[in-house]
Design a protein around this motif. Sequence first.
Motif, PDB file in Angstrom:
ATOM      1  N   ASN A  52      -8.271  17.133  41.847  1.00  0.00           N
ATOM      2  CA  ASN A  52      -8.626  17.028  40.424  1.00  0.00           C
ATOM      3  C   ASN A  52      -7.405  16.731  39.567  1.00  0.00           C
ATOM      4  O   ASN A  52      -7.463  15.931  38.629  1.00  0.00           O
ATOM      5  N   GLY A  53      -6.287  17.380  39.908  1.00  0.00           N
ATOM      6  CA  GLY A  53      -5.073  17.160  39.136  1.00  0.00           C
ATOM      7  C   GLY A  53      -4.556  15.735  39.258  1.00  0.00           C
ATOM      8  O   GLY A  53      -4.078  15.155  38.284  1.00  0.00           O
ATOM      9  N   SER A  54      -4.671  15.170  40.461  1.00  0.00           N
ATOM     10  CA  SER A  54      -4.232  13.791  40.671  1.00  0.00           C
ATOM     11  C   SER A  54      -5.037  12.816  39.829  1.00  0.00           C
ATOM     12  O   SER A  54      -4.481  11.923  39.182  1.00  0.00           O
ATOM     13  N   GLU A  55      -6.348  12.999  39.812  1.00  0.00           N
ATOM     14  CA  GLU A  55      -7.202  12.081  39.056  1.00  0.00           C
ATOM     15  C   GLU A  55      -7.046  12.288  37.555  1.00  0.00           C
ATOM     16  O   GLU A  55      -7.059  11.313  36.786  1.00  0.00           O
ATOM     17  N   PHE A  56      -6.879  13.526  37.135  1.00  0.00           N
ATOM     18  CA  PHE A  56      -6.677  13.765  35.708  1.00  0.00           C
ATOM     19  C   PHE A  56      -5.355  13.174  35.247  1.00  0.00           C
ATOM     20  O   PHE A  56      -5.255  12.637  34.141  1.00  0.00           O
ATOM     21  N   GLY A  57      -4.342  13.225  36.105  1.00  0.00           N
ATOM     22  CA  GLY A  57      -3.064  12.609  35.763  1.00  0.00           C
ATOM     23  C   GLY A  57      -3.203  11.119  35.554  1.00  0.00           C
ATOM     24  O   GLY A  57      -2.614  10.551  34.625  1.00  0.00           O
ATOM     25  N   ARG A  58      -3.988  10.451  36.407  1.00  0.00           N
ATOM     26  CA  ARG A  58      -4.211   9.010  36.239  1.00  0.00           C
ATOM     27  C   ARG A  58      -4.979   8.734  34.949  1.00  0.00           C
ATOM     28  O   ARG A  58      -4.702   7.759  34.251  1.00  0.00           O
ATOM     29  N   ALA A  59      -5.953   9.597  34.639  1.00  0.00           N
ATOM     30  CA  ALA A  59      -6.716   9.415  33.399  1.00  0.00           C
ATOM     31  C   ALA A  59      -5.813   9.518  32.179  1.00  0.00           C
ATOM     32  O   ALA A  59      -5.932   8.739  31.232  1.00  0.00           O
TER      33      ALA A  59
END
Length: 252
Positions: A52-59
């Motif tokens: 989740n953290g990886s995808e939120f970082g990209r967002a």
Amino acid sequence: MAKQVSLIKLEGNVGDLSFFKSKTTGFQARMKTGVSGDRIASDPAFARTRENGSEFGRAQQYGRRLRDLLRDALFQNSDNKFSSRLASRFLKVIQSDTESARGERVLKAENLVMLQDMECNDRTKLGAISLVPITLVYDRLSGDGTLECMGLIPHLNIAKLQGATHVRYTIVLQEFGGDDSDQRPAINRSPYVLLRETTPMNLQLTATLEADTARSVLLLVGMEYFQLVNGAYYPLANGQYNALTIKRVYVP
């Protein structure tokens, strides 16, 4: 939660104690809680958290890039929570990737339509202040975007704002793929429109991007209030009542 009563006002960490200053209750102290960063980064139990953290970082990165590209258009036309709302919307775009593994999902052009109808200034919506239909067209082959507001009677069709004498409409075309090859936006603003004008007018605006049918394009429409004083136009209330909306998203 403990309250500091000594003359020495501490902030920071001492062992398992965290010292901080609260706006309402002054200096406070509490036990450090939570899971260490090292454990989150390596423990299999926190695999979902890392994904989740990886995808939120990209967002957040996509949101920051779009805001940087649109800086001129967003000035005095966005609220202070737009960045977080945009990152949240980009997270939904990323999570709509049905091909990649969880944690590795990315922005797919076809999912950018989820940005459509997003308000940049949530305090004022375009449809609430411009009360006549606005026709929008984007030609992918020529790169021309047009805004038409036919038969506009400003005195009747634009919401009044105390102190405002004029408004100005804006059309923005922004190419977006989330990488360094995105063009700078094409922005065109109308002449100042007198709010007390009672004669119908046909408002037409055109903006042009270098055409690229393989890229996604966002079309934004906005309206700003001004006060005319001694020949100069001044924005009202730091843009609090201005509107800017992502009205259309065109994908390859």
